[in-house]
Scaffold this motif. Structure first.
Motif, PDB file in Angstrom:
ATOM      1  N   MET A   1     -24.451   3.293  26.187  1.00 11.03           N
ATOM      2  CA  MET A   1     -24.226   2.879  24.761  1.00 11.03           C
ATOM      3  C   MET A   1     -23.239   3.572  24.009  1.00 11.03           C
ATOM      4  SD  MET A   1     -27.950   1.427  23.562  1.00 11.03           S
ATOM      5  CE  MET A   1     -28.732   3.035  23.788  1.00 11.03           C
ATOM      6  N   LYS A   2     -22.320   3.041  23.294  1.00 10.62           N
ATOM      7  CA  LYS A   2     -21.488   3.619  22.241  1.00 10.62           C
ATOM      8  C   LYS A   2     -21.864   3.343  20.915  1.00 10.62           C
ATOM      9  CE  LYS A   2     -18.586   4.922  25.512  1.00 10.62           C
ATOM     10  NZ  LYS A   2     -18.452   6.429  25.841  1.00 10.62           N
ATOM     11  N   GLU A   3     -21.566   3.845  19.972  1.00  8.09           N
ATOM     12  CA  GLU A   3     -21.602   3.937  18.653  1.00  8.09           C
ATOM     13  C   GLU A   3     -20.041   3.484  18.021  1.00  8.09           C
ATOM     14  OE1 GLU A   3     -23.648   5.684  14.474  1.00  8.09           O
ATOM     15  OE2 GLU A   3     -23.038   6.942  15.771  1.00  8.09           O
ATOM     16  N   ILE A   4     -19.874   2.720  17.246  1.00  7.04           N
ATOM     17  CA  ILE A   4     -18.338   2.590  16.763  1.00  7.04           C
ATOM     18  C   ILE A   4     -18.648   2.609  15.353  1.00  7.04           C
ATOM     19  CG2 ILE A   4     -16.543   1.105  16.467  1.00  7.04           C
ATOM     20  CD1 ILE A   4     -17.279   0.013  19.185  1.00  7.04           C
ATOM     21  N   LYS A   5     -18.093   3.701  14.611  1.00  7.95           N
ATOM     22  CA  LYS A   5     -17.856   3.915  13.213  1.00  7.95           C
ATOM     23  C   LYS A   5     -16.376   3.538  12.769  1.00  7.95           C
ATOM     24  CE  LYS A   5     -21.509   7.298  12.285  1.00  7.95           C
ATOM     25  NZ  LYS A   5     -21.673   8.513  11.959  1.00  7.95           N
ATOM     26  N   ALA A   6     -16.308   2.548  12.076  1.00  7.07           N
ATOM     27  CA  ALA A   6     -14.814   2.081  11.637  1.00  7.07           C
ATOM     28  C   ALA A   6     -14.909   2.519   9.899  1.00  7.07           C
ATOM     29  CB  ALA A   6     -14.453   0.947  12.013  1.00  7.07           C
ATOM     30  N   PHE A   7     -13.699   3.040   9.475  1.00  2.94           N
ATOM     31  CA  PHE A   7     -13.501   3.175   7.924  1.00  2.94           C
ATOM     32  C   PHE A   7     -12.168   2.126   7.745  1.00  2.94           C
ATOM     33  CE2 PHE A   7     -15.895   6.570   9.295  1.00  2.94           C
ATOM     34  CZ  PHE A   7     -16.737   6.865   8.332  1.00  2.94           C
ATOM     35  N   ILE A   8     -12.554   1.046   7.045  1.00  2.00           N
ATOM     36  CA  ILE A   8     -11.343   0.189   6.781  1.00  2.00           C
ATOM     37  C   ILE A   8     -11.198  -0.182   5.302  1.00  2.00           C
ATOM     38  CG2 ILE A   8     -11.457  -0.869   9.124  1.00  2.00           C
ATOM     39  CD1 ILE A   8     -12.930  -3.168   7.587  1.00  2.00           C
ATOM     40  N   LYS A   9     -10.084  -0.880   5.015  1.00  2.00           N
ATOM     41  CA  LYS A   9      -9.825  -1.099   3.669  1.00  2.00           C
ATOM     42  C   LYS A   9     -10.843  -2.198   3.194  1.00  2.00           C
ATOM     43  CE  LYS A   9      -4.931   0.045   3.201  1.00  2.00           C
ATOM     44  NZ  LYS A   9      -3.851  -0.599   3.134  1.00  2.00           N
ATOM     45  N   PRO A  10     -11.370  -2.382   1.895  1.00  2.00           N
ATOM     46  CA  PRO A  10     -12.228  -3.311   1.541  1.00  2.00           C
ATOM     47  C   PRO A  10     -11.850  -4.765   1.549  1.00  2.00           C
ATOM     48  CG  PRO A  10     -12.462  -1.464  -0.084  1.00  2.00           C
ATOM     49  CD  PRO A  10     -11.175  -1.231   1.010  1.00  2.00           C
ATOM     50  N   ASN A  11     -10.605  -4.944   1.422  1.00  5.10           N
ATOM     51  CA  ASN A  11      -9.878  -6.326   1.535  1.00  5.10           C
ATOM     52  C   ASN A  11     -10.031  -6.776   2.604  1.00  5.10           C
ATOM     53  OD1 ASN A  11      -7.677  -4.721   2.171  1.00  5.10           O
ATOM     54  ND2 ASN A  11      -6.319  -5.681   0.884  1.00  5.10           N
ATOM     55  N   ARG A  12     -10.053  -5.959   3.738  1.00  4.89           N
ATOM     56  CA  ARG A  12     -10.033  -6.434   5.145  1.00  4.89           C
ATOM     57  C   ARG A  12     -11.620  -6.910   5.915  1.00  4.89           C
ATOM     58  NH1 ARG A  12      -4.947  -8.256   6.063  1.00  4.89           N
ATOM     59  NH2 ARG A  12      -4.922  -8.006   8.061  1.00  4.89           N
ATOM     60  N   ILE A  13     -12.840  -6.317   5.183  1.00  5.68           N
ATOM     61  CA  ILE A  13     -13.861  -6.409   5.686  1.00  5.68           C
ATOM     62  C   ILE A  13     -14.382  -7.691   5.966  1.00  5.68           C
ATOM     63  CG2 ILE A  13     -15.183  -6.528   3.609  1.00  5.68           C
ATOM     64  CD1 ILE A  13     -16.212  -4.537   6.589  1.00  5.68           C
ATOM     65  N   GLN A  14     -14.011  -8.717   5.225  1.00  6.81           N
ATOM     66  CA  GLN A  14     -14.554 -10.004   5.600  1.00  6.81           C
ATOM     67  C   GLN A  14     -13.934 -10.734   6.995  1.00  6.81           C
ATOM     68  OE1 GLN A  14     -17.100 -11.419   3.775  1.00  6.81           O
ATOM     69  NE2 GLN A  14     -17.237 -13.007   5.711  1.00  6.81           N
ATOM     70  N   ARG A  15     -12.611 -10.515   6.985  1.00  6.04           N
ATOM     71  CA  ARG A  15     -11.968 -10.980   8.184  1.00  6.04           C
ATOM     72  C   ARG A  15     -12.373  -9.875   9.556  1.00  6.04           C
ATOM     73  NH1 ARG A  15      -5.643 -10.857   7.845  1.00  6.04           N
ATOM     74  NH2 ARG A  15      -5.493 -12.659   9.482  1.00  6.04           N
ATOM     75  N   ASN A  66     -21.517   0.166  26.914  1.00  3.10           N
ATOM     76  CA  ASN A  66     -20.131   0.749  27.121  1.00  3.10           C
ATOM     77  C   ASN A  66     -19.021  -0.260  27.464  1.00  3.10           C
ATOM     78  OD1 ASN A  66     -21.352   3.256  26.781  1.00  3.10           O
ATOM     79  ND2 ASN A  66     -21.902   3.660  28.975  1.00  3.10           N
ATOM     80  N   GLU A  67     -19.260  -1.094  28.215  1.00  2.00           N
ATOM     81  CA  GLU A  67     -18.256  -2.021  28.713  1.00  2.00           C
ATOM     82  C   GLU A  67     -17.918  -2.885  27.768  1.00  2.00           C
ATOM     83  OE1 GLU A  67     -22.458  -3.619  29.845  1.00  2.00           O
ATOM     84  OE2 GLU A  67     -21.366  -1.652  29.987  1.00  2.00           O
ATOM     85  N   GLU A  68     -18.609  -3.104  26.334  1.00  2.61           N
ATOM     86  CA  GLU A  68     -18.028  -3.985  25.156  1.00  2.61           C
ATOM     87  C   GLU A  68     -17.250  -3.249  24.285  1.00  2.61           C
ATOM     88  OE1 GLU A  68     -21.978  -6.856  25.180  1.00  2.61           O
ATOM     89  OE2 GLU A  68     -22.183  -4.740  24.157  1.00  2.61           O
ATOM     90  N   ALA A  69     -17.497  -1.813  24.260  1.00  3.48           N
ATOM     91  CA  ALA A  69     -16.577  -0.932  23.443  1.00  3.48           C
ATOM     92  C   ALA A  69     -15.207  -1.390  23.033  1.00  3.48           C
ATOM     93  CB  ALA A  69     -16.765   0.151  23.486  1.00  3.48           C
ATOM     94  N   GLN A  70     -14.360  -1.467  24.132  1.00  3.84           N
ATOM     95  CA  GLN A  70     -13.153  -1.841  24.059  1.00  3.84           C
ATOM     96  C   GLN A  70     -12.877  -3.031  23.292  1.00  3.84           C
ATOM     97  OE1 GLN A  70     -10.848   0.765  24.528  1.00  3.84           O
ATOM     98  NE2 GLN A  70      -9.255  -0.559  23.756  1.00  3.84           N
ATOM     99  N   VAL A  71     -13.494  -4.300  23.613  1.00  8.34           N
ATOM    100  CA  VAL A  71     -13.424  -5.349  22.499  1.00  8.34           C
ATOM    101  C   VAL A  71     -13.744  -5.052  21.267  1.00  8.34           C
ATOM    102  CG1 VAL A  71     -14.229  -7.758  22.379  1.00  8.34           C
ATOM    103  CG2 VAL A  71     -13.858  -6.804  24.856  1.00  8.34           C
TER     104      VAL A  71
END
Length: 112
Positions: A1-15, A66-71
């Motif tokens: 399994m993979k943990e993905i942490k993404a830090f993004i701009k608030p105005n892009r979160i809904q998208r 693991n195989e879903e992480a790239q998507v």
């Protein structure tokens, strides 16, 4: 399994949330955060809580096979990217196992 942490701009979160959900990633955690780094947002100001200049960010956390992480990574990038600097960052970590609190069952045996 993979943990993905993404830090993004608030105005892009809904998208990003909608795109992840459309691709089958429906369970995620969202947190408001303050980021500091080379890029300073136009409205960045000294934080009331910390002695640094902050830029508002949203942290998305999700765990997948693991195989879903790239998507998931490609979906986040495609929907969080803007024409400007400071779009954020994605971290990937290996997860050895996860457990349901109610039952104590390992999630390793289930499809996440």
């Amino acid at each position: 399994m993979k943990e993905i942490k993404a830090f993004i701009k608030p105005n892009r979160i809904q998208r990003v949330i909608e795109a992840l959900s459309d691709n089958g990633f429906e369970s995620m955690t969202l947190s408001q955060a303050e980021g500091t780094g080379a890029f300073k947002a136009k409205g960045a100001k000294p934080s009331l809580d910390f002695h640094v200049t902050d830029s508002p960010v949203v942290k998305i956390e999700l765990v997948c096979q693991n195989e879903e992480a790239q998507v998931a990574i490609e979906t986040i990038i495609a929907n969080a990217k803007t024409d400007g600097p400071g779009d954020g960052i994605i971290y990937i970590a290996n997860i050895e196992d996860a457990f349901q609190i109610k039952s104590g069952d390992s999630l390793k045996r289930y499809d996440l």
